[in-house]
Design a protein around this motif. Structure first.
Motif, mmCIF file in Angstrom:
data_model
loop_
_atom_site.group_PDB
_atom_site.id
_atom_site.type_symbol
_atom_site.label_atom_id
_atom_site.label_comp_id
_atom_site.label_asym_id
_atom_site.label_seq_id
_atom_site.Cartn_x
_atom_site.Cartn_y
_atom_site.Cartn_z
ATOM 1 N N ARG A 78 0.816 -1.215 0.000
ATOM 2 C CA ARG A 78 0.000 0.000 0.000
ATOM 3 C C ARG A 78 0.848 1.262 0.000
ATOM 4 N N LEU A 79 1.897 1.289 0.814
ATOM 5 C CA LEU A 79 2.681 2.510 1.012
ATOM 6 C C LEU A 79 4.059 2.472 0.355
ATOM 7 N N GLY A 80 4.558 1.280 0.041
ATOM 8 C CA GLY A 80 5.924 1.139 -0.443
ATOM 9 C C GLY A 80 6.811 0.586 0.656
ATOM 10 N N ALA A 81 7.784 -0.227 0.281
ATOM 11 C CA ALA A 81 8.639 -0.889 1.272
ATOM 12 C C ALA A 81 9.429 0.120 2.091
ATOM 13 N N GLU A 82 9.950 1.171 1.446
ATOM 14 C CA GLU A 82 10.763 2.148 2.172
ATOM 15 C C GLU A 82 9.952 2.869 3.233
ATOM 16 N N VAL A 83 8.722 3.260 2.888
ATOM 17 C CA VAL A 83 7.858 3.943 3.853
ATOM 18 C C VAL A 83 7.524 3.013 5.014
ATOM 19 N N ALA A 84 7.237 1.746 4.701
ATOM 20 C CA ALA A 84 6.908 0.779 5.754
ATOM 21 C C ALA A 84 8.088 0.567 6.693
ATOM 22 N N ILE A 85 9.295 0.499 6.137
ATOM 23 C CA ILE A 85 10.475 0.294 6.984
ATOM 24 C C ILE A 85 10.738 1.531 7.839
ATOM 25 N N ALA A 86 10.591 2.719 7.253
ATOM 26 C CA ALA A 86 10.744 3.943 8.052
ATOM 27 C C ALA A 86 9.730 3.951 9.196
ATOM 28 N N GLY A 87 8.500 3.543 8.905
ATOM 29 C CA GLY A 87 7.485 3.455 9.952
ATOM 30 C C GLY A 87 7.851 2.441 11.022
ATOM 31 N N SER A 88 8.478 1.330 10.611
ATOM 32 C CA SER A 88 8.877 0.321 11.587
ATOM 33 C C SER A 88 9.926 0.879 12.550
ATOM 34 N N LEU A 89 10.829 1.701 12.041
ATOM 35 C CA LEU A 89 11.856 2.304 12.894
ATOM 36 C C LEU A 89 11.252 3.330 13.850
ATOM 37 N N VAL A 90 10.215 4.026 13.396
ATOM 38 C CA VAL A 90 9.499 4.937 14.297
ATOM 39 C C VAL A 90 8.874 4.135 15.437
ATOM 40 N N MET A 91 8.252 2.997 15.112
ATOM 41 C CA MET A 91 7.626 2.166 16.147
ATOM 42 C C MET A 91 8.660 1.619 17.122
ATOM 43 N N ILE A 92 9.805 1.182 16.604
ATOM 44 C CA ILE A 92 10.856 0.670 17.487
ATOM 45 C C ILE A 92 11.322 1.761 18.444
ATOM 46 N N THR A 93 11.556 2.960 17.912
ATOM 47 C CA THR A 93 12.025 4.069 18.743
ATOM 48 C C THR A 93 11.003 4.433 19.814
ATOM 49 N N LEU A 94 9.756 4.611 19.415
ATOM 50 C CA LEU A 94 8.715 4.960 20.375
ATOM 51 C C LEU A 94 8.518 3.854 21.410
ATOM 52 N N GLY A 95 8.581 2.609 20.963
ATOM 53 C CA GLY A 95 8.422 1.498 21.889
ATOM 54 C C GLY A 95 9.511 1.471 22.943
ATOM 55 N N ILE A 96 10.755 1.690 22.517
ATOM 56 C CA ILE A 96 11.878 1.714 23.465
ATOM 57 C C ILE A 96 11.705 2.843 24.476
#
Length: 429
Positions: A78-96
């Motif tokens: 839906r969004l593109g692999a790069e956007v999804a991976i950037a979003g995953s890093l945002v989630m990791i950072t916020l989760g930590i």
């Protein structure tokens, strides 16, 4: 073929930037999980956690890897692999960062959020390698596996010193730094990917078991072979990670030595995390590697049962086995896929089932230990599970491509129609 899949020959600057991003991404796919276990004692005291809650906290990350792996391919389409991976890093950072708030709710929510981000990165990494570096599948998968293992070992090793130096908040929060650095690299890649990707005609609700052209992987035997092999390989690793110290303490080893054995097992597998994918990508038939994994696992588990006094030897042998099995399964995600979209779908399918299975493995072994009062029966169960692991591994390692059912054939995949027996392109390095 989607436009994402046509962009396999990147400009040199973009390729270098993508390679840097890939390296930084892999560094962040284990530290948030392994870095919390050594400080569980402090967290238990600070948050007033019960034994059951501690058990849930240690199981949550692995279960998140399975649950959220099913969502990642659809988000990427839906969004593109790069956007999804950037979003995953945002989630990791916020989760930590959420985990350093002195609240049990924040601790558990942060763990779930970080696990969701790691699951997304885990699933999409093979597709990124397949699309951006099709001639370097083996070497870059090996590099990723080695960095994942090394970063996990470093995070586990530094947790207690960081805790002693600055407290539990420092021990947990420090791993937000590499995730922010990685996000600074993936942010520009996401902007570029969003601009150059044609909006897909596949809805975001398309299941992870479908490729970009709508074909389902659920009817593909090879897809199931890879998924079960990955699941059993993951189960073996996480069971040993969870219970090896207890097994060795009950065998007469000092607690400090028993704890060091887990680190030794992980360190023994680090070189193989690189070497196994490289060799696998150069072979047309990966079945000899599956056989080697079987021999090491049977030797290590059998040794723990029959001669626990030689525990260090068996731990190192098991490190070779577990350190080879998962990288091999991960490499098969690309070797059995004819396109990046199929690699992403296969990765989502295999990791969803694999990590869910692995998440319940330690719990089942713990219950079996309590019921029998010893470790011989649990170890015998693990030995028995080597049999289906090897059988499905041998089937997954045969030459051939996954072929999604009911898909629209394209020029790029028409040559890969047969699942088994088709001559494949020259192996990547």
């Amino acid at each position: 073929m989607t436009k994402d899949e046509m962009r396999t020959h990147l400009p040199r600057a973009t390729a270098v930037w993508s390679l840097i991003g890939l390296v930084l991404l892999t560094i962040n796919l284990r530290a948030a999980i392994t870095g919390i276990t050594p400080v569980l004692g402090d967290l238990r005291d600070v948050f007033g956690l019960s034994g059951a809650e501690v058990g849930v906290l240690t199981t949550l990350p692995v279960l998140c890897l399975g649950v959220f792996a099913s969502v990642a391919p659809a988000v990427a389409r839906r969004l593109g692999a790069e956007v999804a991976i950037a979003g995953s890093l945002v989630m990791i950072t916020l989760g930590i960062l959420l985990r350093v708030v002195e609240s049990p709710v924040s601790l558990f929510v942060g763990t779930i959020l970080a696990g969701a981000g790691i699951a997304t990165g885990n699933v999409l990494m093979p597709a990124v390698i397949k699309r951006a570096f099709p001639a370097r599948v083996g070497s870059l998968t090996g590099l990723a596996m080695m960095l994942m293992a090394a970063s996990g070992a470093v995070a586990a090793g530094l947790a207690v010193p960081l805790d002693e130096a600055g407290g539990w908040r420092v021990a947990l929060a420090v791993w937000a730094v590499p995730s922010v650095i990685a996000l600074l690299v993936w942010g520009p890649l996401a902007i570029r990917g969003r601009r150059t990707t044609v909006p897909p005609n596949t809805p975001a609700s398309t299941p992870a078991t479908a490729s970009a052209d709508g074909g389902s992987l659920l009817r593909s035997p090879i897809a199931w072979y890879v998924a079960v092999f990955m699941g059993l390989a993951s189960l073996m690793f996480y069971v040993l990670m969870s219970w090896l110290p207890e097994i060795m303490r009950d065998a007469g080893y000092a607690p400090a030595a028993a704890g060091m054995m887990v680190s030794a097992m992980m360190i023994a597998g680090i070189p193989l995390g690189f070497l196994v994918p490289v060799f696998a990508a150069r072979l047309r038939d990966q079945r000899p590697l599956v056989a080697a994994v079987a021999i090491t696992m049977v030797t290590g588990l059998g040794g723990l049962m029959l001669a626990p006094s030689a525990g260090w030897i068996w731990v190192l042998v098991l490190g070779l086995g577990t350190g080879s099995a998962f990288p091999l399964a991960y490499t098969l995600l690309n070797l059995r896929a004819a396109s990046p979209s199929i690699a992403a779908g296969l990765s989502g399918m295999a990791q969803t089932g694999g990590y869910l299975l692995a998440g319940f493995g330690p719990l089942a072994v713990g219950v079996l230990h309590d019921a029998t009062g010893g470790w011989n029966v649990p170890l015998a169960l693990l030995l028995a599970l080597v049999v289906p692991e090897v059988l499905f591994g041998l089937l997954a390692a045969r030459p051939g491509f996954v072929r999604p059912a009911a898909r629209t054939r394209s020029a790029a995949t028409r040559s890969a129609r047969p699942e088994v027996g088709t001559r494949e392109p020259a192996r990547a390095r």
